[in-house]
Design a protein around this motif. Structure first.
Motif, PDB file in Angstrom:
ATOM      1  N   PRO A  67     -22.500 -57.317  25.034  1.00 34.62           N
ATOM      2  CA  PRO A  67     -21.153 -58.462  24.523  1.00 34.62           C
ATOM      3  C   PRO A  67     -19.850 -57.188  23.614  1.00 34.62           C
ATOM      4  N   SER A  68     -18.779 -57.822  24.190  1.00 39.47           N
ATOM      5  CA  SER A  68     -17.895 -56.718  23.055  1.00 39.47           C
ATOM      6  C   SER A  68     -17.838 -56.644  21.835  1.00 39.47           C
ATOM      7  N   LYS A  69     -17.643 -55.225  21.736  1.00 39.04           N
ATOM      8  CA  LYS A  69     -17.242 -55.048  19.818  1.00 39.04           C
ATOM      9  C   LYS A  69     -15.905 -56.429  18.925  1.00 39.04           C
ATOM     10  N   ARG A  70     -14.901 -56.777  20.577  1.00 39.23           N
ATOM     11  CA  ARG A  70     -14.442 -57.125  20.311  1.00 39.23           C
ATOM     12  C   ARG A  70     -14.014 -58.043  19.675  1.00 39.23           C
ATOM     13  N   SER A  71     -14.310 -58.761  18.655  1.00 42.58           N
ATOM     14  CA  SER A  71     -15.844 -60.703  18.819  1.00 42.58           C
ATOM     15  C   SER A  71     -14.491 -61.439  18.482  1.00 42.58           C
ATOM     16  N   SER A  72     -13.086 -61.135  17.825  1.00 41.43           N
ATOM     17  CA  SER A  72     -12.762 -61.930  16.401  1.00 41.43           C
ATOM     18  C   SER A  72     -11.705 -63.044  17.649  1.00 41.43           C
ATOM     19  N   LEU A  73     -11.574 -64.411  17.081  1.00 41.32           N
ATOM     20  CA  LEU A  73     -11.109 -65.631  17.616  1.00 41.32           C
ATOM     21  C   LEU A  73     -10.161 -65.501  18.374  1.00 41.32           C
ATOM     22  N   SER A  74      -9.354 -64.659  18.151  1.00 31.92           N
ATOM     23  CA  SER A  74      -8.001 -64.782  18.664  1.00 31.92           C
ATOM     24  C   SER A  74      -9.205 -63.972  19.954  1.00 31.92           C
ATOM     25  N   HIS A  75      -9.694 -63.058  20.237  1.00 33.38           N
ATOM     26  CA  HIS A  75      -9.785 -61.964  21.342  1.00 33.38           C
ATOM     27  C   HIS A  75     -10.556 -62.747  22.038  1.00 33.38           C
ATOM     28  N   LYS A  76     -11.297 -63.586  21.865  1.00 34.69           N
ATOM     29  CA  LYS A  76     -11.675 -65.050  22.810  1.00 34.69           C
ATOM     30  C   LYS A  76     -10.974 -65.810  23.516  1.00 34.69           C
ATOM     31  N   VAL A  77     -10.047 -66.505  22.142  1.00 36.30           N
ATOM     32  CA  VAL A  77      -9.210 -67.492  22.561  1.00 36.30           C
ATOM     33  C   VAL A  77      -8.279 -66.686  23.966  1.00 36.30           C
ATOM     34  N   ALA A  78      -8.480 -65.596  23.640  1.00 37.36           N
ATOM     35  CA  ALA A  78      -7.113 -65.153  24.602  1.00 37.36           C
ATOM     36  C   ALA A  78      -7.535 -64.634  25.674  1.00 37.36           C
ATOM     37  N   ARG A  79      -8.843 -63.873  25.745  1.00 37.49           N
ATOM     38  CA  ARG A  79      -9.877 -63.756  26.881  1.00 37.49           C
ATOM     39  C   ARG A  79      -9.850 -64.862  27.727  1.00 37.49           C
ATOM     40  N   PHE A  80     -10.545 -66.230  27.267  1.00 32.15           N
ATOM     41  CA  PHE A  80     -10.543 -67.400  27.809  1.00 32.15           C
ATOM     42  C   PHE A  80      -9.330 -67.505  28.679  1.00 32.15           C
ATOM     43  N   LEU A  81      -8.695 -67.684  27.989  1.00 26.84           N
ATOM     44  CA  LEU A  81      -6.841 -68.236  28.930  1.00 26.84           C
ATOM     45  C   LEU A  81      -6.539 -67.053  29.792  1.00 26.84           C
ATOM     46  N   LYS A  82      -6.966 -65.974  29.627  1.00 30.38           N
ATOM     47  CA  LYS A  82      -6.955 -65.052  30.672  1.00 30.38           C
ATOM     48  C   LYS A  82      -7.817 -65.722  32.308  1.00 30.38           C
ATOM     49  N   CYS A  83      -9.382 -65.694  31.377  1.00 33.73           N
ATOM     50  CA  CYS A  83      -9.673 -66.468  32.852  1.00 33.73           C
ATOM     51  C   CYS A  83      -9.587 -67.759  33.534  1.00 33.73           C
ATOM     52  N   CYS A  84      -9.091 -68.738  32.687  1.00 32.11           N
ATOM     53  CA  CYS A  84      -8.684 -69.954  32.921  1.00 32.11           C
ATOM     54  C   CYS A  84      -7.135 -69.698  34.111  1.00 32.11           C
ATOM     55  N   ILE A  85      -6.706 -68.346  34.030  1.00 31.43           N
ATOM     56  CA  ILE A  85      -5.553 -68.096  34.509  1.00 31.43           C
ATOM     57  C   ILE A  85      -5.900 -67.391  36.282  1.00 31.43           C
ATOM     58  N   TYR A  86      -6.616 -66.404  36.209  1.00 30.27           N
ATOM     59  CA  TYR A  86      -7.618 -66.329  36.771  1.00 30.27           C
ATOM     60  C   TYR A  86      -8.257 -67.129  38.136  1.00 30.27           C
ATOM     61  N   PHE A  87      -8.759 -67.933  36.839  1.00 28.86           N
ATOM     62  CA  PHE A  87      -9.688 -68.913  38.166  1.00 28.86           C
ATOM     63  C   PHE A  87      -8.383 -69.244  39.293  1.00 28.86           C
ATOM     64  N   LEU A  88      -7.185 -70.296  38.585  1.00 29.61           N
ATOM     65  CA  LEU A  88      -6.263 -70.974  39.100  1.00 29.61           C
ATOM     66  C   LEU A  88      -5.566 -70.094  40.384  1.00 29.61           C
ATOM     67  N   MET A  89      -5.349 -69.039  39.871  1.00 25.45           N
ATOM     68  CA  MET A  89      -5.032 -67.917  40.648  1.00 25.45           C
ATOM     69  C   MET A  89      -5.622 -67.690  42.039  1.00 25.45           C
ATOM     70  N   SER A  90      -6.851 -67.701  41.750  1.00 21.60           N
ATOM     71  CA  SER A  90      -8.171 -67.842  42.742  1.00 21.60           C
ATOM     72  C   SER A  90      -8.546 -68.980  43.743  1.00 21.60           C
ATOM     73  N   CYS A  91      -7.740 -70.206  42.873  1.00 20.29           N
ATOM     74  CA  CYS A  91      -7.534 -70.745  44.043  1.00 20.29           C
ATOM     75  C   CYS A  91      -6.334 -71.150  44.935  1.00 20.29           C
ATOM     76  N   PHE A  92      -5.107 -70.713  43.956  1.00 24.32           N
ATOM     77  CA  PHE A  92      -3.923 -70.997  44.809  1.00 24.32           C
ATOM     78  C   PHE A  92      -4.111 -69.966  46.070  1.00 24.32           C
ATOM     79  N   GLY A  93      -4.395 -68.755  45.818  1.00 28.24           N
ATOM     80  CA  GLY A  93      -4.754 -67.240  46.868  1.00 28.24           C
ATOM     81  C   GLY A  93      -5.534 -67.888  47.586  1.00 28.24           C
ATOM     82  N   PHE A  94      -6.774 -68.264  47.705  1.00 28.96           N
ATOM     83  CA  PHE A  94      -7.811 -68.816  48.928  1.00 28.96           C
ATOM     84  C   PHE A  94      -6.716 -70.255  49.564  1.00 28.96           C
ATOM     85  N   HIS A  95      -6.318 -70.619  49.364  1.00 28.07           N
ATOM     86  CA  HIS A  95      -5.765 -72.150  50.021  1.00 28.07           C
ATOM     87  C   HIS A  95      -4.307 -71.217  50.921  1.00 28.07           C
ATOM     88  N   VAL A  96      -3.720 -70.314  50.166  1.00 28.27           N
ATOM     89  CA  VAL A  96      -3.185 -69.524  51.001  1.00 28.27           C
ATOM     90  C   VAL A  96      -3.053 -69.211  51.950  1.00 28.27           C
TER      91      VAL A  96
END
Length: 219
Positions: A67-96
């Protein structure tokens, strides 16, 4: 390399395979006339949801990486939002990419996008669960001799098999067989699914067979 790591990997992969089987059998108990071919788009949504949920639960429980040493709630939320953005980028990228390789540009847009979502579920979601939204880690894992664990080795194999299965699934589409599964993108999604399952089965076997030759930097 410890045999316990391979055993945990096998159990995790069995659960992933079970999620696909469950997504095929369980909805028929609640949805009328449900089938992979007749209600293919519905099945794609359910299969993607099941596989994503199982991957999230597995990596939360197994925790193959420290686990990452930075385990604050804000860091976890930011990481989750980044993962969602990466997933959407992947979907649109594959679509293209699918459109560039001959998928209909205007017609069957939903079908093409759901195929992109499915392929992203088999490839991008495990990467996000294991490596997080870290492009450098992704490049390291998919470079030669860049893996540091059996989990990353397995990630390589399952991702390649998913891509290979979707590519092979495109071959029957132009053939004059007039089969219902030749309609875009059914054969490609089935190919990706079979490729993903094949990768889940083959990767632990390959790792176990070559365990004496495999060395990881963190071992």
């Amino acid at each position: 390399m410890k045999d316990t790591d391979i055993t945990r990997l096998v159990y995790a992969h069995l659960l992933c395979i079970f999620s696909i089987i469950l997504s095929t059998l369980l909805p028929s108990l609640f949805l009328e006339n449900f089938s992979i071919l007749e209600t293919h788009l519905t099945w794609l949504c359910i299969c993607s949801a099941f596989v994503t949920a199982v991957n999230l639960v597995l990596y939360l429980i197994v925790k193959p990486n420290a686990p990452s040493k930075r385990s604050s709630l804000s860091h976890k939320v930011a990481r989750f939002l980044k993962c969602c953005i990466y997933f959407l980028m992947s979907c649109f990228g594959f679509h293209v990419i699918f459109v560039l390789y001959g998928a209909p540009l205007i017609e069957l847009v939903l079908e093409t996008f759901l195929f992109a979502v499915t392929l992203s579920t088999f490839t991008t979601v495990p990467c996000l669960c294991l490596l997080g939204p870290n492009i450098k880690a992704w490049l390291r894992v998919f470079s030669r001799n860049g893996v540091t664990s059996v989990w990353e080795n397995s990630l390589q194999i399952t991702t390649v098999f998913s891509f290979l299965g979707s590519w092979l699934g495109a071959f029957p589409i132009p053939l004059d067989w007039e089969r219902p599964w030749q309609v875009w993108p059914i054969s490609c999604t089935l190919g990706a699914t079979f490729g993903y399952v094949a990768g889940l089965i083959i990767s632990p076997l390959w790792i176990y067979w070559n365990r004496k030759q495999l060395t990881y930097k963190n071992n």
